[in-house]
Motif scaffolding. Structure first.
Motif, mmCIF file in Angstrom:
data_model
loop_
_atom_site.group_PDB
_atom_site.id
_atom_site.type_symbol
_atom_site.label_atom_id
_atom_site.label_comp_id
_atom_site.label_asym_id
_atom_site.label_seq_id
_atom_site.Cartn_x
_atom_site.Cartn_y
_atom_site.Cartn_z
ATOM 1 N N CYS A 25 12.164 2.815 -22.508
ATOM 2 C CA CYS A 25 13.488 2.185 -22.521
ATOM 3 C C CYS A 25 14.579 3.258 -22.520
ATOM 4 C CB CYS A 25 13.609 1.281 -23.749
ATOM 5 S SG CYS A 25 15.088 0.258 -23.780
ATOM 6 N N LYS A 26 14.390 4.290 -23.331
ATOM 7 C CA LYS A 26 15.374 5.370 -23.379
ATOM 8 C C LYS A 26 15.456 6.102 -22.044
ATOM 9 C CE LYS A 26 16.683 9.554 -25.916
ATOM 10 N NZ LYS A 26 16.873 10.359 -24.689
ATOM 11 N N ALA A 27 14.309 6.304 -21.390
ATOM 12 C CA ALA A 27 14.308 6.974 -20.089
ATOM 13 C C ALA A 27 15.130 6.180 -19.078
ATOM 14 C CB ALA A 27 12.877 7.157 -19.593
ATOM 15 N N PHE A 28 14.994 4.862 -19.094
ATOM 16 C CA PHE A 28 15.795 4.015 -18.208
ATOM 17 C C PHE A 28 17.282 4.150 -18.512
ATOM 18 C CE2 PHE A 28 17.924 -0.195 -17.970
ATOM 19 C CZ PHE A 28 18.051 -0.281 -16.589
ATOM 20 N N LEU A 29 17.631 4.069 -19.778
ATOM 21 C CA LEU A 29 19.042 4.172 -20.153
ATOM 22 C C LEU A 29 19.605 5.552 -19.814
ATOM 23 C CD1 LEU A 29 18.879 2.268 -23.561
ATOM 24 C CD2 LEU A 29 19.911 1.451 -21.431
ATOM 25 N N ASP A 30 18.797 6.592 -19.956
ATOM 26 C CA ASP A 30 19.232 7.932 -19.561
ATOM 27 C C ASP A 30 19.495 7.996 -18.057
ATOM 28 O OD1 ASP A 30 19.057 8.799 -22.158
ATOM 29 O OD2 ASP A 30 17.132 9.822 -21.907
ATOM 30 N N CYS A 31 18.653 7.321 -17.274
ATOM 31 C CA CYS A 31 18.874 7.271 -15.827
ATOM 32 C C CYS A 31 20.168 6.530 -15.494
ATOM 33 C CB CYS A 31 17.691 6.608 -15.130
ATOM 34 S SG CYS A 31 16.203 7.632 -15.011
ATOM 35 N N PRO A 67 12.068 9.908 -16.940
ATOM 36 C CA PRO A 67 13.411 10.428 -17.185
ATOM 37 C C PRO A 67 14.116 10.782 -15.879
ATOM 38 C CG PRO A 67 11.764 12.065 -17.758
ATOM 39 C CD PRO A 67 11.020 10.807 -17.454
ATOM 40 N N PRO A 68 15.433 11.012 -15.933
ATOM 41 C CA PRO A 68 16.206 11.243 -14.708
ATOM 42 C C PRO A 68 15.681 12.368 -13.830
ATOM 43 C CG PRO A 68 17.675 10.886 -16.567
ATOM 44 C CD PRO A 68 16.292 10.952 -17.131
ATOM 45 N N ALA A 69 15.254 13.467 -14.409
ATOM 46 C CA ALA A 69 14.798 14.601 -13.609
ATOM 47 C C ALA A 69 13.613 14.232 -12.725
ATOM 48 C CB ALA A 69 14.425 15.776 -14.518
ATOM 49 N N VAL A 70 12.768 13.310 -13.182
ATOM 50 C CA VAL A 70 11.634 12.840 -12.386
ATOM 51 C C VAL A 70 12.066 11.708 -11.465
ATOM 52 C CG1 VAL A 70 9.310 11.842 -12.481
ATOM 53 C CG2 VAL A 70 10.019 13.523 -14.192
ATOM 54 N N VAL A 106 0.830 -1.209 0.000
ATOM 55 C CA VAL A 106 0.000 0.000 0.000
ATOM 56 C C VAL A 106 0.862 1.256 0.000
ATOM 57 C CG1 VAL A 106 -1.733 1.316 1.273
ATOM 58 C CG2 VAL A 106 -1.916 -1.178 1.142
ATOM 59 N N ASN A 107 1.814 1.323 0.935
ATOM 60 C CA ASN A 107 2.510 2.590 1.158
ATOM 61 C C ASN A 107 3.649 2.853 0.186
ATOM 62 O OD1 ASN A 107 0.759 2.963 3.286
ATOM 63 N ND2 ASN A 107 2.216 2.283 4.842
ATOM 64 N N PHE A 108 4.557 1.873 -0.003
ATOM 65 C CA PHE A 108 5.683 2.182 -0.879
ATOM 66 C C PHE A 108 5.394 1.862 -2.341
ATOM 67 C CE2 PHE A 108 9.764 1.751 -3.001
ATOM 68 C CZ PHE A 108 10.330 2.966 -2.662
ATOM 69 N N SER A 109 4.933 0.649 -2.626
ATOM 70 C CA SER A 109 4.692 0.294 -4.030
ATOM 71 C C SER A 109 3.676 1.239 -4.664
ATOM 72 C CB SER A 109 4.204 -1.148 -4.147
ATOM 73 O OG SER A 109 5.226 -2.064 -3.813
ATOM 74 N N ASN A 110 2.541 1.433 -3.967
ATOM 75 C CA ASN A 110 1.461 2.205 -4.563
ATOM 76 C C ASN A 110 1.369 3.638 -4.054
ATOM 77 O OD1 ASN A 110 0.521 0.104 -6.256
ATOM 78 N ND2 ASN A 110 -0.402 -0.878 -4.478
ATOM 79 N N GLY A 111 2.052 3.937 -2.955
ATOM 80 C CA GLY A 111 2.047 5.301 -2.453
ATOM 81 C C GLY A 111 3.250 6.112 -2.899
ATOM 82 N N ALA A 112 4.322 5.435 -3.310
ATOM 83 C CA ALA A 112 5.536 6.136 -3.747
ATOM 84 C C ALA A 112 5.895 5.787 -5.186
ATOM 85 C CB ALA A 112 6.704 5.816 -2.809
ATOM 86 N N LEU A 113 6.069 4.490 -5.491
ATOM 87 C CA LEU A 113 6.519 4.104 -6.829
ATOM 88 C C LEU A 113 5.459 4.377 -7.895
ATOM 89 C CD1 LEU A 113 8.508 0.773 -6.339
ATOM 90 C CD2 LEU A 113 9.390 3.036 -6.921
ATOM 91 N N TRP A 114 4.217 4.036 -7.621
ATOM 92 C CA TRP A 114 3.173 4.219 -8.640
ATOM 93 C C TRP A 114 3.045 5.686 -9.064
ATOM 94 C CZ3 TRP A 114 0.364 1.089 -11.750
ATOM 95 C CH2 TRP A 114 -0.745 1.637 -12.400
ATOM 96 N N PRO A 115 2.903 6.635 -8.130
ATOM 97 C CA PRO A 115 2.838 8.033 -8.588
ATOM 98 C C PRO A 115 4.124 8.500 -9.261
ATOM 99 C CG PRO A 115 2.871 7.914 -6.193
ATOM 100 C CD PRO A 115 2.651 6.526 -6.698
ATOM 101 N N LEU A 116 5.279 8.055 -8.768
ATOM 102 C CA LEU A 116 6.539 8.438 -9.408
ATOM 103 C C LEU A 116 6.553 8.011 -10.864
ATOM 104 C CD1 LEU A 116 9.666 9.326 -9.070
ATOM 105 C CD2 LEU A 116 10.045 6.847 -8.992
ATOM 106 N N LEU A 117 6.237 6.746 -11.129
ATOM 107 C CA LEU A 117 6.329 6.195 -12.474
ATOM 108 C C LEU A 117 5.222 6.705 -13.397
ATOM 109 C CD1 LEU A 117 7.343 2.565 -11.476
ATOM 110 C CD2 LEU A 117 8.820 4.318 -12.475
#
Length: 468
Positions: free
Chosen positions: A191-197, A160-163, A78-89
């Motif tokens: 894929c490019k966003a990952f490689l840029d990171c 992308p890296p900035a996010v 609930v908290n990390f997967s969907n409260g942090a990673l989901w909005p980030l991605l």
């Protein structure tokens, strides 16, 4: 013989086939052969840690699951997967809620998955890990000495890296991704966003083929769009459209055109903007009133989180205002339901719908768009209105592409779909169906497995752009 081991946060058990089976179960049907193993969470929560692995078999496939404690479910899921990673991605930094204790729980559960899975592994297994819940799993398996080929596929967008760097511990998670042999994404953009990171955050120069070396391991990043079995879905849609549920829906329309939206109830799906767009359509084009009925199916999810509770209240408000303003005694413009509908039933609904409105703010792929296209009558197809920020938009350029943040643009696309000539509808559908029938679920599995099965990559010294 090499065995495929699939790992996902939630395992779709044999008893959950049909109505409860998610997109992953459908997509992987072509990869799972008798002898395969599917491992992950059972869906059950317990008050204490049993450390027990439950095993059952069906049609030659082994399903191995573990239970989560209430504390693990809250912190990890609930908290990390969907409260942090989901909005980030999904580019929603304003909704990102990071807590260090939740991150520790996330890593701890991945460590627990790894320990339970290692006990089930055979030396020649190839392991295919799915989605953002399990980013650290590959690194945890490597720490336990697992040297099998391990691939990871992300079903959400990648940023992308900035996010990405807005997330505390982002570099740790990116390093964990580099423990996999194959890292897959739906689109070249992700894929490019990952490689840029990798380049910006880890200082590693990546090749034009998506390959790079990190800590003596060669990593291959690939774009591999997920798909559906288009021919099978088309046949199902044609049959179900003649059934009683589709007949009841068709009768309720009283000759009006059906517009349909099918989504999980999630803030990434752009539902408030879509509801507002329906009102804008009726306001800007009075001639379309009584000509259209919009059916929105938004199955409830993640109701523990405040963001989802707020979303549901907002949708209730907009739907009420829209229907209050425009309804007549024998016509309601917007039908909104939060109960899930069986996939087979949806296939029939898609076939009779004049348009599908698929307007997520961000989406990894969006298989509803592909299912709608597959379901259409080739002689009289409907129109797909698609967000340009869905992964599917990179393939499905013959749809009416819209900015999901612009309710007026969505409304104009709906009006255009209502008034589009049969010739244009057929031409657009033929192009779209060609994509859907080519980039199938079988192709998705075959491409990923072809990379995962390779053992001819040789690790090279990494080329550092800066010290890390």
């Amino acid at each position: 013989m090499t065995r495929l081991v699939v790992v996902s946060n939630r395992v779709p058990l044999p008893s959950e086939r049909g109505a409860k089976a998610g997109g992953l179960a459908v997509a992987l049907a072509d990869a799972l052969r008798p002898g395969s193993l599917w491992f992950g969470w059972s869906g059950r929560r317990t008050s204490h840690d049993t450390r027990r692995t439950h095993v059952q078999r069906s049609d030659g496939i082994t399903y191995a699951t573990i239970d989560l404690t209430d504390a693990e479910y809250d912190g990890f899921y609930v908290n990390f997967s969907n409260g942090a990673l989901w909005p980030l991605l999904h580019f929603r930094l304003g909704l990102l809620d990071f807590n260090a204790d939740d991150y520790k729980e996330y890593c701890s559960v991945n460590r627990r998955y790894a320990a339970a899975l290692k006990a089930l592994l055979q030396p020649d297994d190839v392991i295919w890990v799915h989605d953002y819940h399990l980013i650290p799993l590959g690194a945890e398996l490597r720490a336990l000495g697992v040297e099998n080929r391990i691939g990871f596929f992300l079903h959400t967008p990648f940023v992308p890296p900035a996010v990405f760097q807005a997330l505390p511990r982002a570099t740790e998670l990116l390093t964990a991704l580099c423990a996999y042999d194959i890292v897959g994404f739906h689109t070249p953009t992700y894929c490019k966003a990952f490689l840029d990171c990798v380049t910006e955050c880890l200082g590693i120069r990546t090749g034009t083929d998506g390959r790079f070396s990190f800590r003596s391991r060669t990593v291959q990043a690939i774009a591999d769009p997920i798909g559906i079995d288009a021919k099978s879905f088309a046949a199902k849609a044609e049959a179900v459209a003649r059934g009683k549920d589709a007949a009841a829906l068709r009768e309720s329309l009283n000759g009006r055109a059906l517009a349909i939206g099918v989504d999980r109830l999630d803030y990434s799906k752009g539902l408030p903007n879509r509801f507002i767009a329906i009102g804008r359509l009726l306001a800007n084009h009075p001639e379309d009133r009584r000509q259209i009925s919009f059916l929105q199916i938004a199955a409830r999810s993640r109701e523990e989180q405040h963001a989802y509770q707020r979303l549901r209240r907002e949708l209730d408000r907009i739907a009420g205002e829209t229907n209050g303003r425009y309804s007549e005694f024998d016509w309601t413009p917007l039908r909104y339901m939060t109960n899930a509908v069986k996939r087979d039933t949806l296939a029939g609904f898609f076939r009779i719908a004049r348009m599908a409105v698929v307007t997520p703010l961000r989406d990894g792929m969006n298989l509803v768009a592909k299912e709608y296209v597959a379901a259409q009558d080739p002689e009289d197809p409907g129109v797909l209105i698609l967000s340009r920020f869905a992964g599917a938009a990179e393939e499905m350029t013959a749809a009416l592409l819209v900015n999901p943040f612009d309710a007026d643009e969505i409304a104009e696309a709906m009006h255009r779909a209502l008034t589009m000539s049969l010739q244009e509808r057929v031409e657009r559908w033929k192009t779209l169906y060609g994509v859907v029938a080519t980039n199938t679920a079988e192709r998705f599995c075959n491409v990923f497995m072809s990379y995962l099965a390779r053992s001819d990559t040789v690790a090279q010294r990494p080329v550092l752009l800066r010290a890390i």
